[in-house]
Write a protein that holds these residues in place. Sequence first.
Motif, PDB file in Angstrom:
ATOM      1  N   PRO A 165       0.822  -1.220   0.000  1.00 53.40           N
ATOM      2  CA  PRO A 165       0.000   0.000   0.000  1.00 53.40           C
ATOM      3  C   PRO A 165       0.854   1.267   0.000  1.00 53.40           C
ATOM      4  O   PRO A 165       1.367   1.698   1.025  1.00 53.40           O
ATOM      5  CB  PRO A 165      -0.823  -0.133   1.285  1.00 53.40           C
ATOM      6  N   ILE A 166       0.993   1.854  -1.153  1.00 55.06           N
ATOM      7  CA  ILE A 166       1.875   3.008  -1.339  1.00 55.06           C
ATOM      8  C   ILE A 166       1.317   4.264  -0.677  1.00 55.06           C
ATOM      9  O   ILE A 166       2.015   4.950   0.075  1.00 55.06           O
ATOM     10  CB  ILE A 166       2.087   3.255  -2.845  1.00 55.06           C
ATOM     11  N   ALA A 167       0.059   4.574  -0.967  1.00 56.09           N
ATOM     12  CA  ALA A 167      -0.535   5.794  -0.401  1.00 56.09           C
ATOM     13  C   ALA A 167      -0.700   5.671   1.105  1.00 56.09           C
ATOM     14  O   ALA A 167      -0.486   6.642   1.845  1.00 56.09           O
ATOM     15  CB  ALA A 167      -1.877   6.085  -1.064  1.00 56.09           C
ATOM     16  N   ASP A 202      -2.998  13.141  -1.846  1.00 56.52           N
ATOM     17  CA  ASP A 202      -1.983  14.182  -2.044  1.00 56.52           C
ATOM     18  C   ASP A 202      -0.584  13.592  -1.910  1.00 56.52           C
ATOM     19  O   ASP A 202       0.319  13.891  -2.698  1.00 56.52           O
ATOM     20  CB  ASP A 202      -2.135  15.291  -0.998  1.00 56.52           C
ATOM     21  N   GLY A 203      -0.412  12.755  -0.887  1.00 58.54           N
ATOM     22  CA  GLY A 203       0.894  12.159  -0.656  1.00 58.54           C
ATOM     23  C   GLY A 203       1.329  11.275  -1.809  1.00 58.54           C
ATOM     24  O   GLY A 203       2.498  11.271  -2.207  1.00 58.54           O
ATOM     25  N   ALA A 204       0.378  10.530  -2.386  1.00 55.57           N
ATOM     26  CA  ALA A 204       0.707   9.670  -3.526  1.00 55.57           C
ATOM     27  C   ALA A 204       1.099  10.517  -4.733  1.00 55.57           C
ATOM     28  O   ALA A 204       2.049  10.189  -5.452  1.00 55.57           O
ATOM     29  CB  ALA A 204      -0.484   8.777  -3.869  1.00 55.57           C
ATOM     30  N   LEU A 205       0.386  11.626  -4.958  1.00 58.65           N
ATOM     31  CA  LEU A 205       0.729  12.509  -6.069  1.00 58.65           C
ATOM     32  C   LEU A 205       2.152  13.041  -5.921  1.00 58.65           C
ATOM     33  O   LEU A 205       2.882  13.184  -6.908  1.00 58.65           O
ATOM     34  CB  LEU A 205      -0.271  13.654  -6.150  1.00 58.65           C
ATOM     35  N   SER A 206       2.561  13.300  -4.691  1.00 57.00           N
ATOM     36  CA  SER A 206       3.899  13.864  -4.467  1.00 57.00           C
ATOM     37  C   SER A 206       5.011  12.878  -4.805  1.00 57.00           C
ATOM     38  O   SER A 206       6.179  13.260  -4.888  1.00 57.00           O
ATOM     39  CB  SER A 206       4.039  14.331  -3.008  1.00 57.00           C
ATOM     40  N   TRP A 207       4.655  11.601  -5.015  1.00 51.75           N
ATOM     41  CA  TRP A 207       5.652  10.608  -5.422  1.00 51.75           C
ATOM     42  C   TRP A 207       6.016  10.735  -6.905  1.00 51.75           C
ATOM     43  O   TRP A 207       6.967  10.102  -7.372  1.00 51.75           O
ATOM     44  CB  TRP A 207       5.110   9.199  -5.162  1.00 51.75           C
ATOM     45  N   LEU A 208       5.285  11.525  -7.658  1.00 57.67           N
ATOM     46  CA  LEU A 208       5.506  11.622  -9.106  1.00 57.67           C
ATOM     47  C   LEU A 208       6.594  12.629  -9.473  1.00 57.67           C
ATOM     48  O   LEU A 208       6.516  13.296 -10.501  1.00 57.67           O
ATOM     49  CB  LEU A 208       4.196  12.000  -9.806  1.00 57.67           C
TER      50      LEU A 208
END
Length: 393
Positions: A165-167, A202-208
């Motif tokens: 679970p990444i996010a 939001d946190g998952a988006l910041s991984w991009l």
Amino acid sequence: MPSALENLRVLDLTRLLPGPYCTMLLADFGAEVIKVEDTGPGDYARVGTPKWGEDSTFFHSLNRNKKSVCLDLKTEQGKEIFLNMAEKADVIVESFRPGVMDRLGVGYKVLKEKNSGLIYCSLTGYGQTGPYSTQPGHDLNYISYAGLLEFFGERNRKPTVPPVPIADIGGGALLATVGILMALFERNRSGNGQFVDISMMDGALSWLQLTLPDYLASNIEPKRGELPLSGRHAFYEVYETKDGRYLSVGAVEAKFWKEFCRVIERDDLIKQQYAPIQEQDRIKDEIQAVISTKTQQEWVEIFLGVEACVSPVNRLANLESDPQFIQREMIQTYHDTEAGEVKLIAPPIKLSETPGTIRELAPKSGQHTAEILAEMGYSIQRIDEWKNKGVIK
């Protein structure tokens, strides 16, 4: 030995994975984390197999070093107890959908009036604002919205569901921990607490970071399987060995790729590191043909000491015998009087003077309710009365 977060009191109202992972990190480094559960089943993670004692191994892993208090926050008495607990707390972490705590009468505005220095962290799927804020969701939904899932998988195939679970952890639990510590640092300056709004989406988006900035600059949408570090190139790929195991090759830099090609006796491939994508598939096939001639262990021994960024793809059964994990003490054995020998993942943050420690297994449901209420000044008679009424457990 002193602990990094000694004398920090945290009330943890979270369940399952993201919130408990955050508060586990705080507890490992000495914070007094009081897990506030309902008087029914409590944290759903308690259920499941295998178990250590009454609760699942998953629950014990995430909730070690914590205490448990069971309250019915829907009762006036339960709410009163919680408000009194919050008055003496440094941090509150909750993961309900926006508005739930307010409807219970114990939201941030109420708590801030009683404790101006309180750090209140809300860890949710979509954050406190926006059209998605009240929607239900899980990790897969968050990374889908964030554009991250689109890039998992092979070229010309559908997106692949990631196995971790990444996010939940990377976009949620870890950022919540960082946010809490930042707010505590600021409180040392101003004396004031604040609201920490963590959105797993939001946190998952910041991984991009390797993908989204390029798109924002060019408006060119990359394709699945064609990103630089997604298996597009032969130098960043997984190859199968003779015995059905795998090697990962991460020879990104030219010097590492050169060493890799030299060891597999394919010097002719050195200059083709960044060949067009149409050529990359052919290069991979040729490398695969070489890797298939030896077992995983044989290749590990051949690459030992060679700077080519080649690693065995470990299975879980390999982790306890891996010399690096042994040296780093990343799997530790805790001896419990009831459960016996319990193996747990150790704190991954290594502090030289105030290291994290595993001091005890997760608490039983309501194990510390009477103890903590007595510390707050409630009489034994009152505690027994509330227990009989189901206000506490």
